[in-house]
Design an enzyme around this catalytic site. Structure first.
Site, mmCIF file in Angstrom:
data_model
loop_
_atom_site.group_PDB
_atom_site.id
_atom_site.type_symbol
_atom_site.label_atom_id
_atom_site.label_comp_id
_atom_site.label_asym_id
_atom_site.label_seq_id
_atom_site.Cartn_x
_atom_site.Cartn_y
_atom_site.Cartn_z
ATOM 1 N N GLY A 48 0.842 -1.188 0.000
ATOM 2 C CA GLY A 48 0.000 0.000 0.000
ATOM 3 C C GLY A 48 0.880 1.240 0.000
ATOM 4 O O GLY A 48 1.488 1.537 -1.011
ATOM 5 N N SER A 115 6.533 -4.444 -2.496
ATOM 6 C CA SER A 115 5.969 -3.162 -2.895
ATOM 7 C C SER A 115 6.208 -2.142 -1.774
ATOM 8 O O SER A 115 7.331 -1.998 -1.306
ATOM 9 C CB SER A 115 4.495 -3.385 -3.225
ATOM 10 O OG SER A 115 4.012 -2.346 -4.000
ATOM 11 N N TRP A 116 5.178 -1.479 -1.274
ATOM 12 C CA TRP A 116 5.383 -0.599 -0.110
ATOM 13 C C TRP A 116 6.003 -1.395 1.052
ATOM 14 O O TRP A 116 6.766 -0.839 1.846
ATOM 15 C CB TRP A 116 4.070 0.045 0.334
ATOM 16 C CG TRP A 116 4.140 0.496 1.760
ATOM 17 C CD1 TRP A 116 3.613 -0.128 2.851
ATOM 18 C CD2 TRP A 116 4.857 1.646 2.258
ATOM 19 N NE1 TRP A 116 3.941 0.559 4.005
ATOM 20 C CE2 TRP A 116 4.702 1.647 3.658
ATOM 21 C CE3 TRP A 116 5.609 2.659 1.654
ATOM 22 C CZ2 TRP A 116 5.261 2.631 4.472
ATOM 23 C CZ3 TRP A 116 6.174 3.640 2.465
ATOM 24 C CH2 TRP A 116 6.001 3.624 3.844
ATOM 25 N N ASP A 271 6.693 -5.435 -14.255
ATOM 26 C CA ASP A 271 6.007 -4.748 -13.167
ATOM 27 C C ASP A 271 5.747 -3.305 -13.598
ATOM 28 O O ASP A 271 6.684 -2.526 -13.777
ATOM 29 C CB ASP A 271 6.883 -4.799 -11.905
ATOM 30 C CG ASP A 271 6.185 -4.248 -10.669
ATOM 31 O OD1 ASP A 271 5.307 -3.379 -10.832
ATOM 32 O OD2 ASP A 271 6.527 -4.680 -9.556
ATOM 33 N N HIS A 299 3.422 -7.025 -11.209
ATOM 34 C CA HIS A 299 3.731 -6.533 -9.861
ATOM 35 C C HIS A 299 3.334 -7.478 -8.728
ATOM 36 O O HIS A 299 4.049 -7.611 -7.740
ATOM 37 C CB HIS A 299 3.006 -5.194 -9.667
ATOM 38 C CG HIS A 299 3.236 -4.570 -8.340
ATOM 39 N ND1 HIS A 299 4.478 -4.146 -7.929
ATOM 40 C CD2 HIS A 299 2.401 -4.297 -7.302
ATOM 41 C CE1 HIS A 299 4.391 -3.639 -6.712
ATOM 42 N NE2 HIS A 299 3.143 -3.724 -6.303
#
Ligand code: STX
Length: 320
Positions: A48, A115-116, A271, A299
């Protein structure tokens, strides 16, 4: 060389053997422990920000070998208050990770983040390297201007034009020169209906671009009101504030603090949310890490090859 590579799946569904909340100021942070209470500790950092950990995330680890700790970052998932942006910064989250570690009496743990989650893993490891045994990082995101611009202003827009249309439709044409800021205005307004519709569009854009094979059920889940509001408001808050980093290249420049920690970096070649350049720039400054590029993936952690590489990575470190 393995010619007949066995396809690897996630480990079976499991339920937590322990769960609870940690109270920190105005926030209550939900955490849970799964797998083997006497196993190797590993902490899962979700994406996120604002995505929540969810049940599937438990399944990247062998539950017989690992003591798996998951938590929902401030304002999302089961953490309370939902969507709260006050006292909600990267450094609060880093501090929460330490609070959970101390509460559970863990000296060192494997840190797993995509990711985050990879951004937060880098920030945490650079602040507390002595408590990190290994790192597994996926779909690298370092929250630099060019990464934000690529996904929320121009770049990814050229690859998913139909999904992009849904993202920009929420914003009047004269405000489209700065979409993150235009969304910020809506998310800070009192118009609940507009806020919800914008949150859904924001969330749907990201879900639509996360898979190389269009994944309708992920797109459908992304517009669930409760999920979309947390995801969109929290992401936007972090991006408007440049991840609360001291400066743009902080996570790359401080890499020497963690180069001694064994690390596997997993990246989908295609991605579109967090393009491969970022993973490559990280690896270039961190040659001791192992970079694994999945040649036919986007991703998501649930792209087939990526799931495979992630489970492989936890198995490799699970032997230590
Ligand atoms: N945000 C990328 C990210 O961390 C720019 C992310 N993308 N999707 C997710 O996280 C979820 C899977 C948590 C929805």
């Amino acid at each position: 060389m393995r010619f007949f590579k066995k396809e690897r799946k996630l480990y079976p569904s499991i339920e937590p053997f322990d769960s609870g909340f940690i109270k920190k100021g105005i926030h209550e942070i939900y955490y849970e422990q799964c797998g083997n209470p006497k196993g190797k500790p590993a902490v899962f950092l979700h994406g996120g920000p604002g995505g929540g950990a969810g049940k599937l995330s438990r399944r990247f680890f062998n539950p017989k070998k690992y003591r798996i700790i998951l938590f929902d970052q401030r304002g999302c998932g089961k953490s309370k208050p939902h969507t709260c942006l006050e006292e909600n910064t990267t450094w609060h989250l880093v501090d929460d990770i330490e609070s959970i570690r101390k509460k559970l009496q863990i000296e060192k743990w494997l840190v797993f983040g995509g990711s985050w989650g990879s951004t937060l893993a880098l920030a945490y490891a650079q602040k507390h390297p002595e408590h990190v045994s290994e790192l597994i990082l996926r779909g690298i995101f370092m929250l630099r201007e060019k990464e934000l611009k690529w996904f929320y202003q121009y770049g990814a827009s050229e690859i998913y034009p139909e999904a992009w249309q849904g993202f920009i439709n929420e914003i009047p044409e004269e405000e489209r020169f700065d979409l993150i800021d235009a969304y910020r205005k809506i998310f800070n307004s009192k118009d609940k209906e507009k806020k919800l519709s914008a949150a859904k569009a924001w969330s749907k854009w990201e879900a639509s671009a996360s898979y190389i094979n269009h994944n309708p059920s992920a797109v459908k889940d992304s517009v669930n009101a409760e999920f979309a509001l947390a995801f969109a408001l929290i992401e936007n808050h972090y991006f408007v504030n440049k991840g609360f980093l001291d400066y743009e290249n902080q996570l790359l420049d401080n890499i020497d603090l963690i180069r001694h920690i064994p690390a596997i970096i997993i990246q989908g070649r295609y991605d579109v949310v967090c393009p491969s350049t970022t993973a490559y720039e990280l690896y270039s400054k961190w040659p001791e890490a192992e970079l694994k590029i999945a040649p036919f993936s986007g991703h998501s952690a649930f792209e087939k090859e990526i799931t495979d590489l992630l489970v492989d990575a936890t198995d490799i470190f699970g032997k230590n």
